[in-house]
Design an enzyme around this catalytic site. Structure first.
Site, PDB file in Angstrom:
ATOM      1  N   TYR A 170      -5.161  -3.751  -8.125  1.00  0.00           N
ATOM      2  CA  TYR A 170      -4.617  -2.590  -7.401  1.00  0.00           C
ATOM      3  C   TYR A 170      -5.444  -1.333  -7.728  1.00  0.00           C
ATOM      4  CZ  TYR A 170      -1.077  -0.231  -4.601  1.00  0.00           C
ATOM      5  OH  TYR A 170      -0.430   0.468  -3.605  1.00  0.00           O
ATOM      6  N   LYS A 177      -1.141   6.008  -5.807  1.00  0.00           N
ATOM      7  CA  LYS A 177       0.325   5.909  -5.651  1.00  0.00           C
ATOM      8  C   LYS A 177       1.048   6.746  -6.712  1.00  0.00           C
ATOM      9  CE  LYS A 177       0.911   3.088  -2.074  1.00  0.00           C
ATOM     10  NZ  LYS A 177       1.303   3.617  -0.754  1.00  0.00           N
TER      11      LYS A 177
HETATM   12  P1  NAD Z   1      -0.218  -2.165   7.082  1.00  0.00           P
HETATM   13  O1  NAD Z   1      -1.658  -2.516   7.002  1.00  0.00           O
HETATM   14  O2  NAD Z   1       0.574  -2.755   8.176  1.00  0.00           O
HETATM   15  O3  NAD Z   1      -0.048  -0.574   7.110  1.00  0.00           O
HETATM   16  C1  NAD Z   1      -0.971   0.326   6.538  1.00  0.00           C
HETATM   17  C2  NAD Z   1      -1.199   1.400   7.577  1.00  0.00           C
HETATM   18  O4  NAD Z   1      -2.010   2.455   7.060  1.00  0.00           O
HETATM   19  C3  NAD Z   1      -1.881   0.875   8.853  1.00  0.00           C
HETATM   20  O5  NAD Z   1      -1.081   1.106   9.964  1.00  0.00           O
HETATM   21  C4  NAD Z   1      -3.154   1.714   8.923  1.00  0.00           C
HETATM   22  O6  NAD Z   1      -3.526   2.015  10.253  1.00  0.00           O
HETATM   23  C5  NAD Z   1      -2.714   2.960   8.173  1.00  0.00           C
HETATM   24  N1  NAD Z   1      -3.849   3.794   7.763  1.00  0.00           N
HETATM   25  C6  NAD Z   1      -4.840   3.510   6.880  1.00  0.00           C
HETATM   26  N2  NAD Z   1      -5.746   4.507   6.863  1.00  0.00           N
HETATM   27  C7  NAD Z   1      -5.299   5.470   7.727  1.00  0.00           C
HETATM   28  C8  NAD Z   1      -5.811   6.725   8.163  1.00  0.00           C
HETATM   29  N3  NAD Z   1      -6.975   7.223   7.705  1.00  0.00           N
HETATM   30  N4  NAD Z   1      -5.079   7.428   9.071  1.00  0.00           N
HETATM   31  C9  NAD Z   1      -3.919   6.945   9.563  1.00  0.00           C
HETATM   32  N5  NAD Z   1      -3.391   5.743   9.204  1.00  0.00           N
HETATM   33  C10 NAD Z   1      -4.094   5.012   8.300  1.00  0.00           C
HETATM   34  O7  NAD Z   1       0.384  -2.575   5.657  1.00  0.00           O
HETATM   35  P2  NAD Z   1       1.798  -2.278   4.965  1.00  0.00           P
HETATM   36  O8  NAD Z   1       1.872  -3.244   3.846  1.00  0.00           O
HETATM   37  O9  NAD Z   1       2.865  -2.252   5.969  1.00  0.00           O
HETATM   38  O10 NAD Z   1       1.595  -0.821   4.322  1.00  0.00           O
HETATM   39  C11 NAD Z   1       2.437   0.284   4.589  1.00  0.00           C
HETATM   40  C12 NAD Z   1       2.736   1.053   3.303  1.00  0.00           C
HETATM   41  O11 NAD Z   1       3.524   0.223   2.461  1.00  0.00           O
HETATM   42  C13 NAD Z   1       1.518   1.469   2.502  1.00  0.00           C
HETATM   43  O12 NAD Z   1       1.742   2.772   1.983  1.00  0.00           O
HETATM   44  C14 NAD Z   1       1.511   0.469   1.372  1.00  0.00           C
HETATM   45  O13 NAD Z   1       0.897   0.986   0.216  1.00  0.00           O
HETATM   46  C15 NAD Z   1       2.995   0.303   1.167  1.00  0.00           C
HETATM   47  N6  NAD Z   1       3.387  -0.882   0.398  1.00  0.00           N
HETATM   48  C16 NAD Z   1       2.983  -2.130   0.803  1.00  0.00           C
HETATM   49  C17 NAD Z   1       3.358  -3.245   0.052  1.00  0.00           C
HETATM   50  C18 NAD Z   1       2.916  -4.634   0.444  1.00  0.00           C
HETATM   51  O14 NAD Z   1       3.000  -5.535  -0.398  1.00  0.00           O
HETATM   52  N7  NAD Z   1       2.471  -4.875   1.662  1.00  0.00           N
HETATM   53  C19 NAD Z   1       4.164  -3.067  -1.091  1.00  0.00           C
HETATM   54  C20 NAD Z   1       4.575  -1.782  -1.452  1.00  0.00           C
HETATM   55  C21 NAD Z   1       4.167  -0.697  -0.701  1.00  0.00           C
HETATM   56  C1  IMJ Z   2      -3.399  -4.306  -2.730  1.00  0.00           C
HETATM   57  C2  IMJ Z   2      -4.537  -4.483  -3.525  1.00  0.00           C
HETATM   58  C3  IMJ Z   2      -4.489  -5.191  -4.705  1.00  0.00           C
HETATM   59  C4  IMJ Z   2      -3.307  -5.743  -5.148  1.00  0.00           C
HETATM   60  C5  IMJ Z   2      -2.193  -5.585  -4.350  1.00  0.00           C
HETATM   61  C6  IMJ Z   2      -2.233  -4.874  -3.143  1.00  0.00           C
HETATM   62  N1  IMJ Z   2      -0.895  -6.017  -4.512  1.00  0.00           N
HETATM   63  C7  IMJ Z   2      -0.138  -5.603  -3.472  1.00  0.00           C
HETATM   64  C8  IMJ Z   2      -0.935  -4.890  -2.572  1.00  0.00           C
HETATM   65  C9  IMJ Z   2      -0.443  -6.821  -5.646  1.00  0.00           C
HETATM   66  C10 IMJ Z   2       1.328  -5.846  -3.332  1.00  0.00           C
HETATM   67  C11 IMJ Z   2      -0.504  -4.256  -1.266  1.00  0.00           C
HETATM   68  N2  IMJ Z   2      -0.176  -2.822  -1.473  1.00  0.00           N
HETATM   69  C12 IMJ Z   2       0.987  -2.517  -2.249  1.00  0.00           C
HETATM   70  C13 IMJ Z   2      -0.955  -1.788  -0.962  1.00  0.00           C
HETATM   71  O1  IMJ Z   2      -0.580  -0.644  -1.162  1.00  0.00           O
HETATM   72  C14 IMJ Z   2      -2.205  -2.040  -0.245  1.00  0.00           C
HETATM   73  C15 IMJ Z   2      -3.093  -1.051  -0.016  1.00  0.00           C
HETATM   74  C16 IMJ Z   2      -4.407  -1.246   0.557  1.00  0.00           C
HETATM   75  C17 IMJ Z   2      -4.855  -2.459   1.061  1.00  0.00           C
HETATM   76  C18 IMJ Z   2      -6.149  -2.554   1.588  1.00  0.00           C
HETATM   77  C19 IMJ Z   2      -6.737  -3.849   2.097  1.00  0.00           C
HETATM   78  C20 IMJ Z   2      -7.871  -3.639   3.049  1.00  0.00           C
HETATM   79  C21 IMJ Z   2      -8.776  -2.486   2.706  1.00  0.00           C
HETATM   80  N3  IMJ Z   2      -8.237  -1.424   2.048  1.00  0.00           N
HETATM   81  C22 IMJ Z   2      -6.959  -1.388   1.578  1.00  0.00           C
HETATM   82  N4  IMJ Z   2      -6.491  -0.224   1.067  1.00  0.00           N
HETATM   83  C23 IMJ Z   2      -5.233  -0.152   0.582  1.00  0.00           C
HETATM   84  O2  IMJ Z   2      -9.954  -2.493   3.067  1.00  0.00           O
END
Ligand code: NAD
Ligand code: IMJ
Length: 270
Positions: A170, A177
Protein backbone atom coordinates in the site's frame (compact mmCIF):
# COMPACT_ATOMS: atom_id res chain seq x y z
CA UNK A 1 -26.34 -22.06 14.38
CA UNK A 2 -27.21 -19.31 11.96
CA UNK A 3 -24.97 -18.96 8.95
CA UNK A 4 -22.66 -15.97 9.25
CA UNK A 5 -23.56 -14.23 6.00
CA UNK A 6 -25.37 -11.04 5.23
CA UNK A 7 -29.12 -11.16 5.27
CA UNK A 8 -31.21 -9.73 2.46
CA UNK A 9 -32.73 -7.11 4.71
CA UNK A 10 -29.44 -5.21 4.65
CA UNK A 11 -30.67 -3.70 1.37
CA UNK A 12 -33.63 -1.53 2.23
CA UNK A 13 -35.13 1.70 1.04
CA UNK A 14 -36.58 4.71 2.81
CA UNK A 15 -37.59 8.26 2.01
CA UNK A 16 -34.79 9.56 4.25
CA UNK A 17 -33.06 11.34 1.35
CA UNK A 18 -36.16 12.38 -0.57
CA UNK A 19 -35.62 15.87 -2.01
CA UNK A 20 -31.88 15.73 -1.13
CA UNK A 21 -29.26 16.42 -3.79
CA UNK A 22 -25.76 15.03 -3.83
CA UNK A 23 -22.67 14.64 -5.97
CA UNK A 24 -20.64 11.43 -6.19
CA UNK A 25 -17.04 11.45 -7.43
CA UNK A 26 -15.19 8.26 -8.34
CA UNK A 27 -17.53 6.05 -10.36
CA UNK A 28 -15.44 4.15 -12.93
CA UNK A 29 -17.58 1.05 -13.49
CA UNK A 30 -20.32 -1.07 -11.92
CA UNK A 31 -17.88 -2.54 -9.38
CA UNK A 32 -16.80 0.87 -8.06
CA UNK A 33 -17.56 1.52 -4.39
CA UNK A 34 -18.86 4.91 -5.59
CA UNK A 35 -21.46 3.15 -7.73
CA UNK A 36 -22.58 0.90 -4.83
CA UNK A 37 -23.01 4.02 -2.70
CA UNK A 38 -24.89 5.78 -5.53
CA UNK A 39 -27.42 2.96 -5.93
CA UNK A 40 -28.02 2.99 -2.19
CA UNK A 41 -28.43 6.78 -1.92
CA UNK A 42 -30.75 6.78 -4.93
CA UNK A 43 -32.87 4.02 -3.38
CA UNK A 44 -33.38 6.31 -0.37
CA UNK A 45 -34.72 9.02 -2.66
CA UNK A 46 -31.66 11.21 -3.34
CA UNK A 47 -31.05 12.94 -6.67
CA UNK A 48 -27.44 12.50 -7.76
CA UNK A 49 -24.90 14.26 -9.95
CA UNK A 50 -21.76 12.41 -11.04
CA UNK A 51 -18.28 13.28 -12.16
CA UNK A 52 -16.08 11.11 -14.33
CA UNK A 53 -12.34 11.25 -14.81
CA UNK A 54 -12.01 12.24 -18.45
CA UNK A 55 -13.69 11.09 -21.68
CA UNK A 56 -12.42 7.51 -21.23
CA UNK A 57 -14.94 6.93 -18.44
CA UNK A 58 -17.78 9.14 -19.70
CA UNK A 59 -19.73 6.39 -21.46
CA UNK A 60 -19.52 4.00 -18.51
CA UNK A 61 -20.80 6.60 -16.02
CA UNK A 62 -23.49 7.71 -18.50
CA UNK A 63 -24.78 4.13 -18.91
CA UNK A 64 -24.83 3.51 -15.16
CA UNK A 65 -26.48 6.82 -14.27
CA UNK A 66 -29.29 6.14 -16.77
CA UNK A 67 -30.35 3.12 -14.65
CA UNK A 68 -31.28 5.44 -11.74
CA UNK A 69 -34.64 7.21 -11.55
CA UNK A 70 -34.65 10.93 -12.44
CA UNK A 71 -32.08 13.07 -14.20
CA UNK A 72 -28.41 12.89 -13.18
CA UNK A 73 -26.16 15.70 -14.35
CA UNK A 74 -22.70 14.44 -15.38
CA UNK A 75 -19.55 16.51 -15.35
CA UNK A 76 -16.00 15.77 -16.40
CA UNK A 77 -13.58 16.25 -13.50
CA UNK A 78 -9.92 15.37 -13.21
CA UNK A 79 -9.24 16.44 -9.61
CA UNK A 80 -5.65 17.32 -10.53
CA UNK A 81 -7.08 20.35 -12.39
CA UNK A 82 -8.33 23.37 -10.39
CA UNK A 83 -10.29 24.74 -13.36
CA UNK A 84 -12.24 21.46 -13.76
CA UNK A 85 -13.20 21.44 -10.06
CA UNK A 86 -14.30 25.08 -10.34
CA UNK A 87 -16.40 24.41 -13.44
CA UNK A 88 -18.14 21.38 -11.85
CA UNK A 89 -19.51 23.47 -8.99
CA UNK A 90 -20.44 26.40 -11.24
CA UNK A 91 -22.53 24.01 -13.36
CA UNK A 92 -23.87 22.28 -10.25
CA UNK A 93 -24.95 25.68 -8.89
CA UNK A 94 -27.16 26.24 -11.93
CA UNK A 95 -28.33 22.60 -12.24
CA UNK A 96 -29.07 21.93 -8.53
CA UNK A 97 -29.05 25.37 -6.83
CA UNK A 98 -27.95 23.86 -3.52
CA UNK A 99 -26.23 20.67 -2.41
CA UNK A 100 -26.86 18.33 0.54
CA UNK A 101 -23.92 15.97 0.27
CA UNK A 102 -20.67 15.08 -1.48
CA UNK A 103 -19.10 11.62 -1.71
CA UNK A 104 -15.34 11.36 -2.39
CA UNK A 105 -14.24 7.94 -3.70
CA UNK A 106 -11.00 8.88 -5.42
CA UNK A 107 -7.48 7.55 -4.95
CA UNK A 108 -4.47 7.30 -7.20
CA UNK A 109 -0.78 6.49 -6.98
CA UNK A 110 1.54 5.47 -9.81
CA UNK A 111 1.54 1.70 -10.18
CA UNK A 112 5.29 1.44 -9.56
CA UNK A 113 4.80 3.06 -6.13
CA UNK A 114 2.43 0.26 -5.05
CA UNK A 115 5.06 -2.47 -4.86
CA UNK A 116 8.39 -2.97 -3.18
CA UNK A 117 9.73 -0.80 -0.37
CA UNK A 118 8.09 2.48 0.70
CA UNK A 119 11.61 3.87 1.21
CA UNK A 120 11.93 3.88 -2.62
CA UNK A 121 9.01 6.32 -3.05
CA UNK A 122 9.93 9.08 -5.49
CA UNK A 123 9.24 12.76 -4.77
CA UNK A 124 6.94 12.88 -7.80
CA UNK A 125 5.17 9.65 -6.77
CA UNK A 126 4.60 11.08 -3.29
CA UNK A 127 3.25 14.35 -4.72
CA UNK A 128 0.84 12.68 -7.16
CA UNK A 129 -0.57 10.27 -4.54
CA UNK A 130 -1.13 13.09 -2.05
CA UNK A 131 -2.51 15.50 -4.66
CA UNK A 132 -5.13 13.12 -6.10
CA UNK A 133 -5.98 11.14 -2.96
CA UNK A 134 -5.88 13.81 -0.24
CA UNK A 135 -5.59 17.41 -1.47
CA UNK A 136 -8.58 16.79 -3.76
CA UNK A 137 -10.86 16.51 -0.71
CA UNK A 138 -9.81 19.99 0.45
CA UNK A 139 -10.22 21.50 -3.03
CA UNK A 140 -13.64 19.86 -3.49
CA UNK A 141 -14.85 20.85 -0.02
CA UNK A 142 -13.88 24.46 -0.70
CA UNK A 143 -15.61 24.52 -4.09
CA UNK A 144 -18.74 22.82 -2.65
CA UNK A 145 -18.93 24.99 0.50
CA UNK A 146 -21.16 27.75 -0.98
CA UNK A 147 -23.70 25.14 -2.14
CA UNK A 148 -23.51 22.97 1.01
CA UNK A 149 -23.86 25.85 3.47
CA UNK A 150 -27.29 26.87 2.15
CA UNK A 151 -29.08 24.10 4.09
CA UNK A 152 -26.18 22.39 5.89
CA UNK A 153 -24.64 19.27 4.44
CA UNK A 154 -22.48 16.21 4.76
CA UNK A 155 -19.26 15.00 3.14
CA UNK A 156 -17.98 11.42 3.16
CA UNK A 157 -14.56 10.24 1.91
CA UNK A 158 -13.42 6.64 1.45
CA UNK A 159 -10.25 5.55 3.21
CA UNK A 160 -8.38 2.36 4.12
CA UNK A 161 -6.64 0.79 7.14
CA UNK A 162 -3.28 1.31 5.41
CA UNK A 163 -3.50 4.92 6.74
CA UNK A 164 -2.90 3.61 10.23
CA UNK A 165 -1.18 0.23 9.89
CA UNK A 166 1.51 -1.04 7.53
CA UNK A 167 -0.14 -3.05 4.74
CA UNK A 168 2.22 -4.68 2.21
CA UNK A 169 2.38 -2.77 -1.11
CA UNK A 170 0.00 0.00 0.00
CA UNK A 171 3.11 2.12 0.56
CA UNK A 172 2.72 5.80 -0.37
CA UNK A 173 -1.08 5.36 -0.53
CA UNK A 174 -0.91 4.70 3.23
CA UNK A 175 0.70 8.10 3.77
CA UNK A 176 -1.84 9.74 1.45
CA UNK A 177 -4.77 8.12 3.32
CA UNK A 178 -3.29 9.24 6.66
CA UNK A 179 -3.28 12.76 5.22
CA UNK A 180 -6.84 12.32 3.92
CA UNK A 181 -8.03 11.20 7.38
CA UNK A 182 -6.37 14.16 9.03
CA UNK A 183 -8.00 16.34 6.38
CA UNK A 184 -11.39 14.92 7.39
CA UNK A 185 -10.81 16.20 10.93
CA UNK A 186 -9.50 19.66 9.95
CA UNK A 187 -12.30 20.14 7.41
CA UNK A 188 -14.85 19.02 10.02
CA UNK A 189 -13.55 21.76 12.32
CA UNK A 190 -13.67 24.39 9.53
CA UNK A 191 -17.11 23.47 8.23
CA UNK A 192 -18.87 22.47 11.47
CA UNK A 193 -20.04 26.05 12.20
CA UNK A 194 -21.81 26.00 8.82
CA UNK A 195 -23.57 22.75 9.76
CA UNK A 196 -21.50 20.80 7.26
CA UNK A 197 -20.26 17.46 8.58
CA UNK A 198 -17.18 15.65 7.26
CA UNK A 199 -16.49 11.96 7.90
CA UNK A 200 -14.44 9.07 6.55
CA UNK A 201 -15.40 5.45 5.94
CA UNK A 202 -12.55 2.98 6.20
CA UNK A 203 -13.65 0.02 4.09
CA UNK A 204 -12.17 -3.46 4.24
CA UNK A 205 -10.68 -4.80 0.97
CA UNK A 206 -13.12 -4.99 -1.95
CA UNK A 207 -12.36 -6.38 -5.40
CA UNK A 208 -12.64 -3.24 -7.55
CA UNK A 209 -10.57 -1.74 -10.37
CA UNK A 210 -8.40 -0.02 -7.73
CA UNK A 211 -7.63 -3.39 -6.13
CA UNK A 212 -7.24 -5.55 -9.22
CA UNK A 213 -3.69 -6.27 -10.26
CA UNK A 214 -2.34 -5.53 -6.79
CA UNK A 215 0.25 -8.21 -5.97
CA UNK A 216 -1.25 -10.72 -3.52
CA UNK A 217 -4.73 -9.16 -3.42
CA UNK A 218 -6.56 -12.51 -3.48
CA UNK A 219 -4.41 -13.77 -0.59
CA UNK A 220 -5.19 -10.51 1.19
CA UNK A 221 -8.93 -11.15 0.83
CA UNK A 222 -8.50 -14.69 2.23
CA UNK A 223 -6.47 -13.60 5.25
CA UNK A 224 -8.90 -10.74 5.88
CA UNK A 225 -11.80 -13.19 5.88
CA UNK A 226 -10.02 -15.52 8.32
CA UNK A 227 -8.95 -12.84 10.78
CA UNK A 228 -12.08 -10.66 10.79
CA UNK A 229 -14.47 -11.38 13.68
CA UNK A 230 -17.36 -11.74 11.20
CA UNK A 231 -15.36 -14.38 9.25
CA UNK A 232 -16.09 -12.88 5.85
CA UNK A 233 -15.16 -9.94 3.65
CA UNK A 234 -17.16 -6.75 3.58
CA UNK A 235 -19.72 -6.24 0.81
CA UNK A 236 -20.06 -2.97 -1.06
CA UNK A 237 -23.70 -2.66 0.03
CA UNK A 238 -22.49 -2.55 3.65
CA UNK A 239 -20.08 0.28 2.87
CA UNK A 240 -22.95 1.99 1.03
CA UNK A 241 -25.31 1.65 4.01
CA UNK A 242 -22.69 3.28 6.25
CA UNK A 243 -22.32 6.14 3.76
CA UNK A 244 -26.10 6.55 3.68
CA UNK A 245 -26.15 6.69 7.49
CA UNK A 246 -23.44 9.36 7.68
CA UNK A 247 -24.93 11.42 4.84
CA UNK A 248 -28.51 11.25 6.14
CA UNK A 249 -30.05 13.00 9.17
CA UNK A 250 -29.31 9.75 11.09
CA UNK A 251 -25.67 10.90 11.26
CA UNK A 252 -26.49 14.44 12.44
CA UNK A 253 -24.31 14.31 15.57
CA UNK A 254 -21.26 12.78 13.90
CA UNK A 255 -18.40 14.75 12.34
CA UNK A 256 -14.63 14.35 12.01
CA UNK A 257 -14.99 10.60 12.49
CA UNK A 258 -13.50 7.59 10.68
CA UNK A 259 -16.02 4.74 10.65
CA UNK A 260 -14.55 1.28 9.99
CA UNK A 261 -16.71 -0.95 7.80
CA UNK A 262 -14.38 -3.94 7.76
CA UNK A 263 -16.18 -6.85 9.47
CA UNK A 264 -14.16 -5.97 12.59
CA UNK A 265 -10.73 -6.76 11.09
CA UNK A 266 -9.05 -3.70 12.62
CA UNK A 267 -9.65 -4.70 16.26
CA UNK A 268 -7.68 -7.95 16.00
CA UNK A 269 -4.11 -8.06 17.30
CA UNK A 270 -3.26 -11.43 15.76
P1 NAD B 1 -12.34 2.44 -8.43
O1 NAD B 1 -11.17 2.23 -9.31
O2 NAD B 1 -13.65 1.96 -8.91
O3 NAD B 1 -12.46 3.98 -8.03
C1 NAD B 1 -11.35 4.86 -7.97
C2 NAD B 1 -11.79 6.11 -8.70
O4 NAD B 1 -10.80 7.14 -8.58
C3 NAD B 1 -12.04 5.89 -10.20
O5 NAD B 1 -13.35 6.22 -10.53
C4 NAD B 1 -11.06 6.85 -10.86
O6 NAD B 1 -11.57 7.41 -12.05
C5 NAD B 1 -10.92 7.90 -9.77
N1 NAD B 1 -9.75 8.76 -9.97
C6 NAD B 1 -8.43 8.44 -9.95
N2 NAD B 1 -7.68 9.50 -10.28
C7 NAD B 1 -8.54 10.55 -10.49
C8 NAD B 1 -8.38 11.90 -10.89
N3 NAD B 1 -7.16 12.43 -11.14
N4 NAD B 1 -9.49 12.67 -11.01
C9 NAD B 1 -10.72 12.16 -10.78
N5 NAD B 1 -10.95 10.87 -10.42
C10 NAD B 1 -9.86 10.07 -10.29
O7 NAD B 1 -11.95 1.73 -7.04
P2 NAD B 1 -12.64 1.76 -5.60
O8 NAD B 1 -12.04 0.61 -4.88
O9 NAD B 1 -14.10 1.84 -5.72
O10 NAD B 1 -12.05 3.10 -4.94
C11 NAD B 1 -12.85 4.14 -4.41
C12 NAD B 1 -12.28 4.64 -3.09
O11 NAD B 1 -12.41 3.60 -2.13
C13 NAD B 1 -10.82 5.04 -3.13
O12 NAD B 1 -10.64 6.20 -2.33
C14 NAD B 1 -10.14 3.87 -2.46
O13 NAD B 1 -8.94 4.24 -1.83
C15 NAD B 1 -11.19 3.52 -1.43
N6 NAD B 1 -11.06 2.18 -0.84
C16 NAD B 1 -11.02 1.07 -1.64
C17 NAD B 1 -10.88 -0.19 -1.05
C18 NAD B 1 -10.81 -1.44 -1.90
O14 NAD B 1 -10.38 -2.47 -1.38
N7 NAD B 1 -11.21 -1.42 -3.15
C19 NAD B 1 -10.81 -0.29 0.35
C20 NAD B 1 -10.89 0.86 1.13
C21 NAD B 1 -11.00 2.10 0.52
C1 IMJ C 1 -3.87 -1.01 -3.21
C2 IMJ C 1 -2.49 -1.20 -3.32
C3 IMJ C 1 -1.82 -2.10 -2.52
C4 IMJ C 1 -2.49 -2.84 -1.57
C5 IMJ C 1 -3.86 -2.66 -1.48
C6 IMJ C 1 -4.55 -1.76 -2.29
N1 IMJ C 1 -4.79 -3.25 -0.65
C7 IMJ C 1 -6.02 -2.74 -0.92
C8 IMJ C 1 -5.92 -1.81 -1.95
C9 IMJ C 1 -4.47 -4.27 0.34
C10 IMJ C 1 -7.27 -3.11 -0.19
C11 IMJ C 1 -7.05 -1.01 -2.57
N2 IMJ C 1 -7.15 0.33 -1.93
C12 IMJ C 1 -7.58 0.38 -0.57
C13 IMJ C 1 -6.82 1.51 -2.59
O1 IMJ C 1 -6.97 2.56 -1.99
C14 IMJ C 1 -6.28 1.51 -3.95
C15 IMJ C 1 -5.69 2.61 -4.47
C16 IMJ C 1 -5.01 2.65 -5.75
C17 IMJ C 1 -5.00 1.60 -6.65
C18 IMJ C 1 -4.30 1.72 -7.85
C19 IMJ C 1 -4.18 0.60 -8.86
C20 IMJ C 1 -3.86 1.09 -10.24
C21 IMJ C 1 -2.91 2.25 -10.29
N3 IMJ C 1 -2.91 3.12 -9.25
C22 IMJ C 1 -3.63 2.95 -8.11
N4 IMJ C 1 -3.66 3.95 -7.20
C23 IMJ C 1 -4.35 3.81 -6.05
O2 IMJ C 1 -2.20 2.43 -11.28
Amino acid sequence: MTENTMTENVQFTSGFLKGKKGIVLGVANKRSIAWGISKCLSSHGAQLAFTYQGERLKESVEELSKTLPGESPLYSCDVAKDEEIKSVFEKLGSDFGSLDFLVHCIAFAKKEELAGRTIETSREGFQIAHDISSYSLIALAKAAEPLLEKNGGSIVALTYLGADKVIPNYNVMGLAKASLESGVRYLAADLGPKNIRVNGISAGPVNTLAARGIAGFTTMLDSHRNRAPLKRNVEIVEVANAAFFLLSPLGSGITGEILYVDCGYRIMGA
